[in-house]
Design a protein around this motif. Sequence first.
Motif, PDB file in Angstrom:
ATOM      1  N   LEU A  65     -93.118  45.409 -71.527  1.00  0.00           N
ATOM      2  CA  LEU A  65     -92.340  45.440 -72.764  1.00  0.00           C
ATOM      3  C   LEU A  65     -90.991  44.758 -72.543  1.00  0.00           C
ATOM      4  CD1 LEU A  65     -93.057  49.059 -74.065  1.00  0.00           C
ATOM      5  CD2 LEU A  65     -94.198  46.956 -74.709  1.00  0.00           C
ATOM      6  N   CYS A  66     -91.024  43.575 -71.917  1.00  0.00           N
ATOM      7  CA  CYS A  66     -89.813  42.839 -71.578  1.00  0.00           C
ATOM      8  C   CYS A  66     -89.491  41.808 -72.659  1.00  0.00           C
ATOM      9  CB  CYS A  66     -89.961  42.132 -70.226  1.00  0.00           C
ATOM     10  SG  CYS A  66     -90.223  43.277 -68.843  1.00  0.00           S
ATOM     11  N   THR A  67     -88.219  41.765 -73.068  1.00  0.00           N
ATOM     12  CA  THR A  67     -87.766  40.779 -74.037  1.00  0.00           C
ATOM     13  C   THR A  67     -87.376  39.497 -73.306  1.00  0.00           C
ATOM     14  OG1 THR A  67     -85.506  41.642 -73.906  1.00  0.00           O
ATOM     15  CG2 THR A  67     -86.938  42.557 -75.611  1.00  0.00           C
ATOM     16  N   PRO A  68     -87.332  38.355 -74.015  1.00  0.00           N
ATOM     17  CA  PRO A  68     -87.074  37.075 -73.349  1.00  0.00           C
ATOM     18  C   PRO A  68     -85.683  37.006 -72.720  1.00  0.00           C
ATOM     19  CG  PRO A  68     -87.995  36.747 -75.540  1.00  0.00           C
ATOM     20  CD  PRO A  68     -87.624  38.186 -75.443  1.00  0.00           C
ATOM     21  N   ALA A  69     -85.559  36.182 -71.673  1.00  0.00           N
ATOM     22  CA  ALA A  69     -84.271  35.880 -71.041  1.00  0.00           C
ATOM     23  C   ALA A  69     -83.450  35.021 -72.023  1.00  0.00           C
ATOM     24  CB  ALA A  69     -84.516  35.155 -69.731  1.00  0.00           C
ATOM     25  N   PRO A  70     -82.127  34.882 -71.860  1.00  0.00           N
ATOM     26  CA  PRO A  70     -81.350  35.361 -70.712  1.00  0.00           C
ATOM     27  C   PRO A  70     -80.862  36.790 -70.830  1.00  0.00           C
ATOM     28  CG  PRO A  70     -79.974  34.045 -72.151  1.00  0.00           C
ATOM     29  CD  PRO A  70     -81.354  33.998 -72.743  1.00  0.00           C
ATOM     30  N   ASP A  71     -80.931  37.373 -72.023  1.00  0.00           N
ATOM     31  CA  ASP A  71     -80.452  38.745 -72.209  1.00  0.00           C
ATOM     32  C   ASP A  71     -81.610  39.726 -72.280  1.00  0.00           C
ATOM     33  OD1 ASP A  71     -77.798  37.875 -72.334  1.00  0.00           O
ATOM     34  OD2 ASP A  71     -78.001  37.378 -74.466  1.00  0.00           O
ATOM     35  N   GLY A  72     -82.675  39.428 -71.585  1.00  0.00           N
ATOM     36  CA  GLY A  72     -83.873  40.244 -71.683  1.00  0.00           C
ATOM     37  C   GLY A  72     -83.700  41.634 -71.094  1.00  0.00           C
ATOM     38  N   ARG A  73     -84.468  42.554 -71.629  1.00  0.00           N
ATOM     39  CA  ARG A  73     -84.520  43.923 -71.125  1.00  0.00           C
ATOM     40  C   ARG A  73     -85.986  44.313 -70.999  1.00  0.00           C
ATOM     41  NH1 ARG A  73     -79.835  42.959 -70.765  1.00  0.00           N
ATOM     42  NH2 ARG A  73     -78.031  44.184 -71.452  1.00  0.00           N
ATOM     43  N   CYS A  74     -86.311  45.074 -69.986  1.00  0.00           N
ATOM     44  CA  CYS A  74     -87.654  45.625 -69.838  1.00  0.00           C
ATOM     45  C   CYS A  74     -87.612  47.087 -70.244  1.00  0.00           C
ATOM     46  CB  CYS A  74     -88.149  45.464 -68.397  1.00  0.00           C
ATOM     47  SG  CYS A  74     -88.505  43.749 -67.948  1.00  0.00           S
ATOM     48  N   LEU A  75     -88.437  47.448 -71.193  1.00  0.00           N
ATOM     49  CA  LEU A  75     -88.368  48.767 -71.813  1.00  0.00           C
ATOM     50  C   LEU A  75     -89.303  49.787 -71.179  1.00  0.00           C
ATOM     51  CD1 LEU A  75     -88.270  47.603 -75.543  1.00  0.00           C
ATOM     52  CD2 LEU A  75     -86.400  47.744 -73.876  1.00  0.00           C
ATOM     53  N   TRP A  76     -90.080  49.375 -70.186  1.00  0.00           N
ATOM     54  CA  TRP A  76     -91.055  50.295 -69.567  1.00  0.00           C
ATOM     55  C   TRP A  76     -91.146  49.987 -68.072  1.00  0.00           C
ATOM     56  CZ3 TRP A  76     -93.815  54.077 -72.229  1.00  0.00           C
ATOM     57  CH2 TRP A  76     -94.822  54.725 -71.506  1.00  0.00           C
ATOM     58  N   ASP A  77     -91.014  51.020 -67.255  1.00  0.00           N
ATOM     59  CA  ASP A  77     -91.044  50.874 -65.803  1.00  0.00           C
ATOM     60  C   ASP A  77     -92.262  51.616 -65.256  1.00  0.00           C
ATOM     61  OD1 ASP A  77     -90.623  50.634 -63.113  1.00  0.00           O
ATOM     62  OD2 ASP A  77     -88.696  51.666 -63.073  1.00  0.00           O
ATOM     63  N   GLY A  78     -93.151  50.873 -64.608  1.00  0.00           N
ATOM     64  CA  GLY A  78     -94.338  51.481 -64.012  1.00  0.00           C
ATOM     65  C   GLY A  78     -94.295  51.470 -62.507  1.00  0.00           C
ATOM     66  N   GLY A  79     -93.092  51.551 -61.923  1.00  0.00           N
ATOM     67  CA  GLY A  79     -92.909  51.512 -60.480  1.00  0.00           C
ATOM     68  C   GLY A  79     -93.350  52.779 -59.785  1.00  0.00           C
ATOM     69  N   PRO A  80     -93.117  52.869 -58.460  1.00  0.00           N
ATOM     70  CA  PRO A  80     -93.624  54.010 -57.682  1.00  0.00           C
ATOM     71  C   PRO A  80     -93.110  55.364 -58.145  1.00  0.00           C
ATOM     72  CG  PRO A  80     -93.017  52.204 -56.228  1.00  0.00           C
ATOM     73  CD  PRO A  80     -92.560  51.810 -57.599  1.00  0.00           C
ATOM     74  N   LEU A  81     -91.802  55.489 -58.403  1.00  0.00           N
ATOM     75  CA  LEU A  81     -91.268  56.788 -58.794  1.00  0.00           C
ATOM     76  C   LEU A  81     -91.773  57.243 -60.165  1.00  0.00           C
ATOM     77  CD1 LEU A  81     -89.534  59.171 -58.077  1.00  0.00           C
ATOM     78  CD2 LEU A  81     -87.518  57.918 -58.877  1.00  0.00           C
ATOM     79  N   PRO A  82     -91.691  56.411 -61.219  1.00  0.00           N
ATOM     80  CA  PRO A  82     -92.278  56.845 -62.500  1.00  0.00           C
ATOM     81  C   PRO A  82     -93.771  57.120 -62.412  1.00  0.00           C
ATOM     82  CG  PRO A  82     -90.817  54.966 -62.842  1.00  0.00           C
ATOM     83  CD  PRO A  82     -90.982  55.114 -61.365  1.00  0.00           C
ATOM     84  N   SER A  83     -94.506  56.295 -61.662  1.00  0.00           N
ATOM     85  CA  SER A  83     -95.955  56.507 -61.552  1.00  0.00           C
ATOM     86  C   SER A  83     -96.276  57.817 -60.858  1.00  0.00           C
ATOM     87  CB  SER A  83     -96.593  55.337 -60.793  1.00  0.00           C
ATOM     88  OG  SER A  83     -96.450  54.132 -61.509  1.00  0.00           O
TER      89      SER A  83
END
Length: 483
Positions: A65-83
């Motif tokens: 759920l990442c918006t385009p650069a250069p001011d992009g933001r990722c709205l969902w993190d599926g990394g080790p800690l959240p998972s």
Amino acid sequence: MTLDMQWALLLPALVPVAAMVLVLVVDAVAQRARLAAPVIGALGLGGGAATALPGLVASEPRLTLCTPAPDGRCLWDGGPLPSTLQAAALLATLAVLALLSVRKVGVIEVVMLLASASGAAAVVAARDLGTWLIALELATLPVIALVAWRERRAAAHGALTLLTTSLVSFGLLVLGTALWVTATGDPTLTGQSLATAWAVPEQRTLAGLATVVLLAGLAFKLSAVPFHAWTPTTLTSGPLPVSALLASASKLAAVGALVVVLAPYDAVVGISPGPHVVVAALVTLTVASMLVGTVMALRQVEVVRLLAWSTVAQAGWILLPLTSLTVAGRQAAAAYALVYAVASLVAFAAVRAVHGWRAEDGRELTAYTGLLRRDPLAGGTLALALLVLAGLPPGVIGLVAKVVALRPAVEAGLWPVAVVAVVAAVLGIAVYVRWFAVLFGEPEAGAPPRPRSRRASLGVAVAGAAVLVVTSVLPQLLVGLVT
């Protein structure tokens, strides 16, 4: 605006929703949906947990759920800690579903469990304030309904108490998010926007206030003092499996929400002036929860109320590593929450096996006298859970978790808080050993030789499986989380 989508990262939250829809469809078209609902629910929860497993071993960022650069933001993190938190919350809910299924469980109960699990899986991964708020309430509101569902008047009172608390909590969270957006100009919880705001004194003050208000709202969810008053009332009035849900999956969701709120402070820790007001708020919650929860638990003779006050004390231990405002602190908090959630689930399952369905009055410690002789399976399972909570052998994983929680605070120079934690740990040993000693006593004449219901053996089986997780899997998981 376009979004970069990776649907696989959303599956831990979407699979329970799909199972919930399937349960409702089956209920609408089939007459025997009540038999199928628990099976579909179990598959949905287990499938959601399975989809989170790849994130536990991911070495690369897993963002969507990442918006385009250069001011992009990722709205969902599926990394080790959240998972990790997603898998744990879903599996804890699955265990609660098994406990509920000991008695005939209806479609509504399964749907509410799936909805709550979906919210818990979403809140730990969401990074935009809108999704974060909605997911947090989705994790909470179905549990309120479960407390009162098909129960007596006392359960309705407990549910009303929790509902009132949740409304106040939601109001604080909405106010905190509004202050955050005003201070940073960003509707996402990111370090970049916080660092920019921190350079301006007025915005820095507003950002600190926003975080403190958000912490107050989440303290209700975590049962931290002084926002804990609902915990003894609600946990002792509703069904025991739902009390187990509040002490395990709901707490994991609250920890995930805390991690999301505090993660942006990585960008401002170490600069001057630092986020002292945030640290002060966390220290206050930590010390008050540890001392009040432990002292009150020492005074209890009713077992479910003892576990409720234990929940308050354990909230302080979860908050302890977060006072460092570091990545290691967030990892340690998640690791401690995992150990506590499993041990509490085991304890509630054992109490359910011994006493039956409702968390009604009259369940004093004396009822457990000689339980290890009368019912070795339930007594042994409960004994190990208490030893894990106390941090005593063979439940040394509890001691390891406490050391892991202490380390970030010590490294951050918060020695007074660490000293209070050690004192609370010593007092906590007395809380659990007092109950543990009763299990070895001489059974009273006429005491039942086994749990009241044969179906309760399923609860003990769930507890036994959780004990295996505590003693075999979690040590490796702890090492992986904090290194």
